[in-house]
Each structure stands twice: as C-alpha cells, then as structure tokens.
Design an enzyme around this catalytic site. Structure first.
Site, PDB file in Angstrom:
ATOM      1  N   GLU A 338       5.757  -0.756  -2.479  1.00 32.28           N
ATOM      2  CA  GLU A 338       6.837  -0.507  -3.326  1.00 32.28           C
ATOM      3  C   GLU A 338       7.266   1.091  -2.937  1.00 32.28           C
ATOM      4  O   GLU A 338       7.484   1.857  -3.579  1.00 32.28           O
ATOM      5  CB  GLU A 338       5.997   0.213  -4.642  1.00 32.28           C
ATOM      6  CG  GLU A 338       5.293  -1.001  -5.399  1.00 32.28           C
ATOM      7  CD  GLU A 338       4.478  -0.648  -6.513  1.00 32.28           C
ATOM      8  OE1 GLU A 338       4.405  -1.172  -7.558  1.00 32.28           O
ATOM      9  OE2 GLU A 338       3.653   0.313  -6.485  1.00 32.28           O
TER      10      GLU A 338
HETATM   11  C1  TNX Z   1       0.714  -1.746  -8.615  1.00 31.54           C
HETATM   12  S1  TNX Z   1      -0.441  -3.039  -6.265  1.00 31.54           S
HETATM   13  C2  TNX Z   1       0.591  -0.628  -7.761  1.00 31.54           C
HETATM   14  C3  TNX Z   1       0.021   0.609  -7.938  1.00 31.54           C
HETATM   15  C4  TNX Z   1      -0.200   0.536  -9.511  1.00 31.54           C
HETATM   16  C5  TNX Z   1      -0.814  -0.851 -10.082  1.00 31.54           C
HETATM   17  C6  TNX Z   1      -0.924  -0.686 -11.325  1.00 31.54           C
HETATM   18  C7  TNX Z   1       0.314  -1.724  -5.715  1.00 31.54           C
HETATM   19  C8  TNX Z   1       0.242  -1.947  -4.140  1.00 31.54           C
HETATM   20  N1  TNX Z   1       0.895  -0.903  -6.290  1.00 31.54           N
HETATM   21  O1  TNX Z   1       0.737   1.823  -7.517  1.00 31.54           O
HETATM   22  O2  TNX Z   1      -1.150   1.867  -9.867  1.00 31.54           O
HETATM   23  O3  TNX Z   1       0.375  -1.625  -9.863  1.00 31.54           O
HETATM   24  O4  TNX Z   1      -1.562  -1.725 -11.809  1.00 31.54           O
END
Ligand code: TNX
Length: 532
Positions: A338
């Site tokens: 992300e």
């Molecule tokens: C996705 S999965 C994220 C996290 C969040 C989570 C909450 C991923 C690599 N990143 O930053 O905390 O979803 O469910």
C-alpha cells in the site's frame, strides 16, 4: 553426552471433552498413593500424521527422570521440565528407573527438520528427532495434553499420570506456518508477546512475524537513529501510550521463540506505512522541513519515504543492517504494501534495492504481494488480497505465503454481531478459517510454490473507532481461530473435516483458561459444558 535433567515428575496429560478420568482410582501398575490423571491422545491440534495405539500404559510420577541424549534436545527438555515444574519433586539422577528419554538414535531421517517420533510404552517415553525443532514439537504434543491443573499449577502432591502406550509419528505438511502480530498500531510488551509466541508454539506454528513499524509507531530501538523510538514510539492508535523493544528485549524475544522452535520474522515496512519514521527523522521527507506527526488514527495513509534521496538510502542500509544483525532467523520482511504515496515509477526499483540490502546481510527478503515479481527468485511474497501480485511473484520464481484476508485476517469480526473487529474482508468464524486450502487457493499457482500459511492480527481496526489495545482482546481475536491455520499448515484439512476438527478445538478451552488466556466463544465451535 548424557545428562539427567530431571527429577521426580508428574506429567499429567489429558485431552478433549471426553476425558473424565481425573478422579479415577490409582493405577494398578504402581503403588503410588496420590491421585492419578489419565492421558487421552485423541484431541491433539494439529492432528499428528500418524498415531498408533500400543499395549498398556506408562505411569509417570515422582522418580521419573528426563534424560537428554542429544544436545539438540536441550531446549525442549528444559521446557518440559518447566511445564512440569509445579509437580516435579526431588532431584532424581537415576536412569535405571522410568525415564523420558530424548534421543537422536534410531530417528527416521525422512521426518525432516521438524518431524519427531514419540513412543510411549510401559517402561518409559522415548522422544526421537534429528533436530531441535522436532524435539520442540514433540514436547508441545506432550504439553498439549496436560490437564488444566498442571498448566495452572494446581496438582495435588503425589499425583501420577497414566499415559496410554502410543507411537506418534509426526511431521508438518508445510514449511511455513505463521502468525503475524501488528505491534505498530498498538504496542504489546515483551511479556504479552511471549505469551502469544507460546500459544503459537503450542499449536506448532513455527514463524512469528512482528510488524514492527507503521504510520502509528516504530517499535524497535535502532542505535543509528535513536529518534525513531524517542519520537516514533511515543503513542499508538487512539493516542494512548506507545512503547518499543530495546535491542536486548528483542534478542530475548527471539531466544524465547527459538527455544520453542519458532523463528521470529521482523518486518520494517517501507516505503509506505512510514509516518512514524517520517515524524522522527526529518531528512526522510522530501521537503525535509516540516515532518508530519506520528499518526494516531486507524487509517492507511499515503506516507512514503522520499525515494531517491541519499539520506533514505543511508537510512535503509543502517536500519536493515542493524535488524539483520539482531536477527538470527533467515528472514527479513520489508513490507512494500500500500505505497500509494510513492511515485509509481520509483517503487519497483526501490523495493528491489531494499531487498538487495537484506540479501547483502545474508537474509531472505519477504514482501507483501504489491511487490509482485519485482524481486524474482530467492524471495518470498505474502499474498493477502489480490491474486495478480501472487501470480506475478511465482512467475518471477518467488515462493508464496498465503494470508488471504477473508480466511486469515483475524482483525475481522467472527460474525456480524461481534463487538470487536473489522468487516472489510468479511467475517471469519473458525469454520471459515478452516475450510480452505492454502495450496490451491489461487488458481493457476502451482502448489510447489506455496510454502505455507500465515494468520495476521492487525491491531488498528480499519473503518472503526474501536481497536485492539489489550492483550485479552488480541487473545480473543486469535483464539480459537488461530488453530485453523495451524491445522492447515501441519496436517491439512479434509473437505468433511470440520466436525472432527471443531471437537478438538473445543477440547482446548480448559487449557486456555488454565493458562490465563481469553478466547471467543465462537458459536461455530461445539464447546463442551464444564467440566470437560
Ligand atoms: C491491510 S495487508 C493492511 C494493513 C491493515 C489491514 C487491516 C496489508 C499488507 N496492509 O495495513 O492494518 O489491512 O485489516
């Protein structure tokens, strides 16, 4: 070298709802006069590869010695001694009586690093393995059956334990059986983390992934950048107090895990999810002047290190180098997820460069699926959301860890009525967590490239004001669901396996209570009425 490490032992092993023999009369094979407890091997989680019942039973009690014939078994034997500490009497060096013997002699080498054999006969118990982790899992098999009284130290003097003769021949199906804890959004102190590592070990999970950094916190002391913890560790989601692990505390955690056969996998998440670092070290920002504050809300931000800046390269070399030095395990996770705030054209080159740094320190890089095929072979990609990233990764020769959010993100609610948890990936009851197969979850990916499964406990609840900030809440979100990936990784699931699995899960509840662990009474699980 042979060492006698214990002593009078009362090993009480009792499993499952159906085990009701606690108050049974003393066994005919011994003249010991205290109460006796009876082992039932039927409720183990994960289910062992093969369990063959034998003839008779071994009566364990005062005077039983633990004998270590293999150096690799020392940590496991030490643990067994600890589990029995409240029931072990006087020191006993005699090896001519009943013994629990740890040995490499006669081990079946096809069992691999983690496999073991546990043979219980009327004269004693023999634990055979070729490696430390095999011994560790054998001890957890024995431990898992300990009745609640032993876990909580409430065993009457002179208690004996009748262990039905059995041969357990056991080895895991998948090499990576993990659980991730997000200590960045909410901080958990060493004792709390160790308790969760201990739970992981109880169910033979062999990787404990610590998500150490994010927008809301930087949780590991770095001697090159003390600001990271002076500023970046001050708070947590919701604005409460933060915390961090000193390097000595981190080393202790790693050792605690290693003694239990668990490898700590540390993650420093870059280039996104870095607001705590950006708030701490001004030079990591592109403008370098007015750093943002450490985030305290549970949202995924667009923070990014200023990719391309020499100060960022120096930072990467320093923090990943230091982390590699502190970490004996083979892996370092560098995040990569992300990173919406990172210029798209700079992102793949940056993560490849960080991975090269990780490799230059002798570690295998792990990344989230967004990195796709950018790292090529000798890397591991953790798949959580979209199959495209996983496919690109395997096409480039990487291996996969399967953490699909709708099956393994235990920050999701159990069901829509749950008070705690998110729903963006759906709801996950224990049955949902169990009824899938990591090896075939992504069509078109060869099972050979899937090395395992990992559950994740994120501790900021996206889209909600509530968040996980007590150890009890973390335990409630993990138990009972965590047993599903443990079973999938060690034994695998059968299409009609839920009934059998769920009964074994239910049988664990008394042990959790005795160990002081909270759990959620997931209605999908057929909990038995106490006493069970
Ligand atoms: C996705 S999965 C994220 C996290 C969040 C989570 C909450 C991923 C690599 N990143 O930053 O905390 O979803 O469910």
């Amino acid at each position: 070298m042979q060492k006698v490490v214990a002593v009078a032992a009362v090993l009480a092993v009792s499993m499952s709802c159906s085990s009701t023999d606690r108050d049974a009369t003393p066994p005919p094979t011994t003249d010991r006069s205290g109460p006796s407890l009876v082992v039932d091997w039927s409720g183990l989680v994960p289910r062992p590869t093969r369990v063959v019942d034998g003839e008779g039973e071994f009566v364990l009690g005062e005077g039983t010695a633990i004998v270590v014939d293999a150096d690799a078994a020392e940590p496991a034997a030490g643990l067994l001694r600890g589990y029995l500490a409240d029931v072990i009497g006087t020191e006993n060096d005699a090896t001519d009586g009943p013994v629990v013997r740890f040995t490499e002699d006669g081990v079946d080498h096809s069992l691999g690093d983690e496999g073991y054999e546990l043979e219980v006969g009327p004269d004693g118990i023999e634990v055979r393995a070729g490696h430390a982790s095999g011994f560790a899992w054998a001890v957890q098999t024995l431990r898992q059956g300990l009745p609640p009284e032993v876990h909580s130290g409430e065993v009457a003097d002179g208690t004996t334990v009748r262990i039905p003769a059995v041969t357990v021949h056991d080895q895991p199906r998948l090499e990576w059986r993990g659980v991730m804890l997000d200590v960045a959004r909410n901080f958990f102190d060493v004792e709390e983390v160790e308790r969760l590592i201990d739970v992981a070990a109880l169910y033979k999970l062999n990787r404990f992934h610590l998500h150490l950094t994010d927008d809301q916190g930087w949780r590991i002391q770095m001697s090159g950048y003390p600001e990271l913890t002076e500023v970046g560790a001050a708070t947590r989601v919701g604005g409460g107090p933060g915390g961090f692990y000193t390097q000595d505390q981190y080393r202790d955690l790693v050792k605690f895990a290693a003694d239990r056969g668990v490898v700590v996998v540390p993650e420093i998440d870059v280039p996104g999810h870095t607001q705590a670092a950006l708030a701490s070290v001004a030079a990591l920002n592109c403008d370098g002047v007015e750093p943002p504050p450490v985030a305290t809300n549970a949202v995924v931000l667009t923070s990014s290190l200023c990719v391309g800046k020499p100060e960022v390269d120096a930072f990467i070399e320093s923090v990943f180098g230091e982390l590699a030095e502190l970490t004996p395990g083979a892996y370092i996770h560098l995040g990569g997820d992300e990173s919406a705030g990172t210029p798209t054209e700079l992102y793949p080159g940056f993560v490849a460069k960080v991975a090269a740094t990780v490799r230059s320190h002798g570690k295998i890089p792990i990344v989230w699926e967004e990195v796709g095929g950018a790292l090529g072979a000798d890397s591991i990609v953790q798949s959580w959301n979209k199959p495209e990233g996983a496919r690109a990764a395997v096409d480039a020769g990487a291996n996969l860890i399967m953490s699909p959010a709708p099956r393994t993100y235990f920050d999701m609610k159990y069901d829509p009525s749950s008070a705690l948890g998110a729903t963006w990936a759906g709801t996950i009851d224990t049955r949902t967590a169990y009824e899938w197969d990591p090896l075939t979850a992504i069509p078109g990916v060869s099972p050979q490239q899937v090395i395992g499964v990992e559950a994740a406990l994120w501790t900021g609840i996206i889209g909600s004001d509530n968040h996980i900030d007590t150890p009890e809440e973390a335990q409630q979100l993990l138990l009972p669901r965590l047993l599903a990936p443990a079973e999938l990784g060690w034994t695998g699931s059968k299409p009609d396996g839920w009934t059998d699995f769920s009964v074994r899960v239910a049988g664990q509840a008394p042990a959790w209570a005795a160990l002081g662990l909270s759990h959620t009474a997931d209605p999908a699980v057929p909990w038995c009425a106490p006493p069970c």
